[in-house]
Scaffold this active site. Sequence first.
Site, PDB file in Angstrom:
ATOM      1  N   ASP A 204     -18.804  -2.804  15.266  1.00  0.00           N
ATOM      2  CA  ASP A 204     -18.619  -2.137  16.557  1.00  0.00           C
ATOM      3  C   ASP A 204     -17.277  -1.403  16.589  1.00  0.00           C
ATOM      4  O   ASP A 204     -16.219  -2.000  16.789  1.00  0.00           O
ATOM      5  CB  ASP A 204     -18.711  -3.158  17.696  1.00  0.00           C
ATOM      6  CG  ASP A 204     -18.750  -2.493  19.072  1.00  0.00           C
ATOM      7  OD1 ASP A 204     -18.549  -1.268  19.156  1.00  0.00           O
ATOM      8  OD2 ASP A 204     -18.986  -3.208  20.062  1.00  0.00           O
TER       9      ASP A 204
ATOM     10  N   LYS B   8      -7.028  -1.715  24.995  1.00  0.00           N
ATOM     11  CA  LYS B   8      -7.075  -3.067  25.550  1.00  0.00           C
ATOM     12  C   LYS B   8      -6.995  -4.092  24.442  1.00  0.00           C
ATOM     13  O   LYS B   8      -7.607  -3.911  23.388  1.00  0.00           O
ATOM     14  CB  LYS B   8      -8.381  -3.275  26.303  1.00  0.00           C
ATOM     15  CG  LYS B   8      -8.536  -2.377  27.478  1.00  0.00           C
ATOM     16  CD  LYS B   8      -9.886  -2.590  28.105  1.00  0.00           C
ATOM     17  CE  LYS B   8     -10.355  -1.305  28.724  1.00  0.00           C
ATOM     18  NZ  LYS B   8     -10.707  -0.295  27.732  1.00  0.00           N
TER      19      LYS B   8
ATOM     20  N   GLU C  82     -12.413  11.102  33.233  1.00  0.00           N
ATOM     21  CA  GLU C  82     -13.732  10.558  32.844  1.00  0.00           C
ATOM     22  C   GLU C  82     -14.443   9.882  34.015  1.00  0.00           C
ATOM     23  O   GLU C  82     -13.838   9.617  35.067  1.00  0.00           O
ATOM     24  CB  GLU C  82     -13.570   9.568  31.688  1.00  0.00           C
ATOM     25  CG  GLU C  82     -12.765   8.340  32.056  1.00  0.00           C
ATOM     26  CD  GLU C  82     -13.152   7.112  31.235  1.00  0.00           C
ATOM     27  OE1 GLU C  82     -14.346   6.748  31.275  1.00  0.00           O
ATOM     28  OE2 GLU C  82     -12.270   6.539  30.581  1.00  0.00           O
TER      29      GLU C  82
ATOM     30  N   LYS D  10     -24.324   5.301  30.414  1.00  0.00           N
ATOM     31  CA  LYS D  10     -22.964   5.388  29.861  1.00  0.00           C
ATOM     32  C   LYS D  10     -23.067   6.240  28.600  1.00  0.00           C
ATOM     33  O   LYS D  10     -23.690   5.833  27.626  1.00  0.00           O
ATOM     34  CB  LYS D  10     -22.457   3.981  29.540  1.00  0.00           C
ATOM     35  CG  LYS D  10     -21.110   3.936  28.823  1.00  0.00           C
ATOM     36  CD  LYS D  10     -20.712   2.509  28.479  1.00  0.00           C
ATOM     37  CE  LYS D  10     -19.622   2.487  27.422  1.00  0.00           C
ATOM     38  NZ  LYS D  10     -19.318   1.131  26.954  1.00  0.00           N
TER      39      LYS D  10
ATOM     40  N   SER E 235     -15.731   1.968  18.491  1.00  0.00           N
ATOM     41  CA  SER E 235     -16.048   2.947  19.531  1.00  0.00           C
ATOM     42  C   SER E 235     -16.084   4.362  18.960  1.00  0.00           C
ATOM     43  O   SER E 235     -15.237   4.753  18.148  1.00  0.00           O
ATOM     44  CB  SER E 235     -15.001   2.884  20.644  1.00  0.00           C
ATOM     45  OG  SER E 235     -15.254   3.906  21.589  1.00  0.00           O
ATOM     46  N   ALA E 236     -17.065   5.122  19.424  1.00  0.00           N
ATOM     47  CA  ALA E 236     -17.164   6.531  19.034  1.00  0.00           C
ATOM     48  C   ALA E 236     -15.972   7.341  19.552  1.00  0.00           C
ATOM     49  O   ALA E 236     -15.749   8.470  19.117  1.00  0.00           O
ATOM     50  CB  ALA E 236     -18.469   7.119  19.551  1.00  0.00           C
ATOM     51  N   ASP E 237     -15.190   6.744  20.469  1.00  0.00           N
ATOM     52  CA  ASP E 237     -13.976   7.431  20.950  1.00  0.00           C
ATOM     53  C   ASP E 237     -13.054   7.786  19.775  1.00  0.00           C
ATOM     54  O   ASP E 237     -12.395   8.834  19.785  1.00  0.00           O
ATOM     55  CB  ASP E 237     -13.185   6.538  21.915  1.00  0.00           C
ATOM     56  CG  ASP E 237     -13.902   6.291  23.233  1.00  0.00           C
ATOM     57  OD1 ASP E 237     -14.947   6.918  23.491  1.00  0.00           O
ATOM     58  OD2 ASP E 237     -13.394   5.453  24.008  1.00  0.00           O
TER      59      ASP E 237
ATOM     60  N   VAL F  43     -14.775   8.243  27.034  1.00  0.00           N
ATOM     61  CA  VAL F  43     -13.704   9.079  26.478  1.00  0.00           C
ATOM     62  C   VAL F  43     -14.300  10.108  25.509  1.00  0.00           C
ATOM     63  O   VAL F  43     -13.991  11.303  25.589  1.00  0.00           O
ATOM     64  CB  VAL F  43     -12.632   8.198  25.791  1.00  0.00           C
ATOM     65  CG1 VAL F  43     -11.681   9.054  24.953  1.00  0.00           C
ATOM     66  CG2 VAL F  43     -11.856   7.412  26.846  1.00  0.00           C
TER      67      VAL F  43
HETATM   68  N1  PSU Z   1     -11.020   1.785  29.670  1.00  0.00           N
HETATM   69  C1  PSU Z   1     -11.065   1.308  30.938  1.00  0.00           C
HETATM   70  N2  PSU Z   1     -12.220   1.299  31.593  1.00  0.00           N
HETATM   71  C2  PSU Z   1     -13.343   1.815  31.020  1.00  0.00           C
HETATM   72  C3  PSU Z   1     -13.289   2.334  29.687  1.00  0.00           C
HETATM   73  C4  PSU Z   1     -12.113   2.294  29.054  1.00  0.00           C
HETATM   74  O1  PSU Z   1     -10.067   0.876  31.466  1.00  0.00           O
HETATM   75  O2  PSU Z   1     -14.375   1.809  31.678  1.00  0.00           O
HETATM   76  C5  PSU Z   1     -14.499   2.987  29.095  1.00  0.00           C
HETATM   77  C6  PSU Z   1     -14.098   4.382  28.576  1.00  0.00           C
HETATM   78  O3  PSU Z   1     -14.999   5.321  29.108  1.00  0.00           O
HETATM   79  C7  PSU Z   1     -14.237   4.282  27.072  1.00  0.00           C
HETATM   80  C8  PSU Z   1     -15.336   3.286  26.971  1.00  0.00           C
HETATM   81  O4  PSU Z   1     -14.524   5.499  26.466  1.00  0.00           O
HETATM   82  O5  PSU Z   1     -15.021   2.311  27.959  1.00  0.00           O
HETATM   83  C9  PSU Z   1     -15.443   2.684  25.599  1.00  0.00           C
HETATM   84  O6  PSU Z   1     -16.686   2.091  25.476  1.00  0.00           O
HETATM   85  P1  PSU Z   1     -17.195   1.611  24.042  1.00  0.00           P
HETATM   86  O7  PSU Z   1     -16.246   0.538  23.660  1.00  0.00           O
HETATM   87  O8  PSU Z   1     -18.604   1.116  24.307  1.00  0.00           O
HETATM   88  O9  PSU Z   1     -17.154   2.812  23.144  1.00  0.00           O
HETATM   89 MN    MN Z   2     -19.078  -0.043  20.995  1.00  0.00          MN
END
Ligand code: PSU
Ligand code: MN
Length: 310
Positions: A143, A164, A30, A91, A145-147, A111
């Site tokens: 909130d 995390k 990614e 992003k 994540s769409a992941d 992701v």
């Molecule tokens: N994990 C990391 N660094 C990052 C991310 C995850 O160690 O930068 C990024 C990944 O691209 C993941 C995104 O898909 O954060 C998730 O963002 P959000 O919570 O806004 O969906």
């Molecule tokens: Mn989010």
Amino acid sequence: MTHDISGRFLEVAPDVQSALARGEAVVALESTIITHGMPHPQNVATAREVETVVRGNGAMPATIAIIEGRIKVGLSDAELDWLGTASDVMKLSRADLPYAVATRRHGATTVAATMICAHLAGIRVFATGGIGGVHQGVEATMDISADLDELARTPVAVVCAGAKAILDLPRTLEYLETRGVPVVGYGTDRFPAFWSRTSDLPVPLRLDTPEAIADLIRTKETLGLTGGVLIANPVPQVDEISADEMTAFIDAAVTEAKARGVAGKAVTPFLLSYLFEKTGGRSLATNIALVKNNAALAARLAAALARTGI
Ligand code: PSU
Ligand code: MN
């Protein structure tokens, strides 16, 4: 259809293209981790090292990003360098990927978006650091994540170091179970927490070799079950920051984000850079180590899949 996508929107680098055509192992990587996850110059250095680790473990790396609206699968050295300091890079997740393509913008893939682009190119394995998940305070913010939904629908295996602990880990695992995503601990019975080898949560499934994971992926496909597989690979012991030590930093980071009203896409980048400062750079060193560790496993998994040729 795929041909049309290739012509208009998708640009697969020649070495990635020929590896795919020969049925060889390819690992997607990614780019949000480069643009929004790590500071410069460690971001570019890490991206290069990760590509080297993938090659060293028998697979072709394909770092994915959107440049002027083109979906690039496999970046040149110059493109990687440029991405490391470029401003005005969105992003991108599932929701905004088509916007970036249609309006010819630059975008880093999360992701979710990396899975979509990898699948378009025919890549089945993807290495990252940590996935997005259900955020703390989801009751108020919604909130998620769409992941997580992407893992439920797109057939790409994602190797990560767990999620995390800035997230709500129990709810993240619950959500993945609800959406039918196999979550596999690699050589562990505990769900890893990114900087830390373990959380206090059991991992739903366990496998101990890349071949066994490849077998699971093939079996899932043969059964006609859609979606991906999440492989949780603990950070190497020498590189970890224990959960006990991280907890205080994480609580402070989450509190600070809330106090400053950080929301939406900005949350994860904010928490990562806050932790980088508060741990005196240790969180970044661990982050780099775990991404490399995941790249090695992903390459071995892609090689195992390629060997059996299905
Ligand atoms: N994990 C990391 N660094 C990052 C991310 C995850 O160690 O930068 C990024 C990944 O691209 C993941 C995104 O898909 O954060 C998730 O963002 P959000 O919570 O806004 O969906
Ligand atoms: Mn989010």
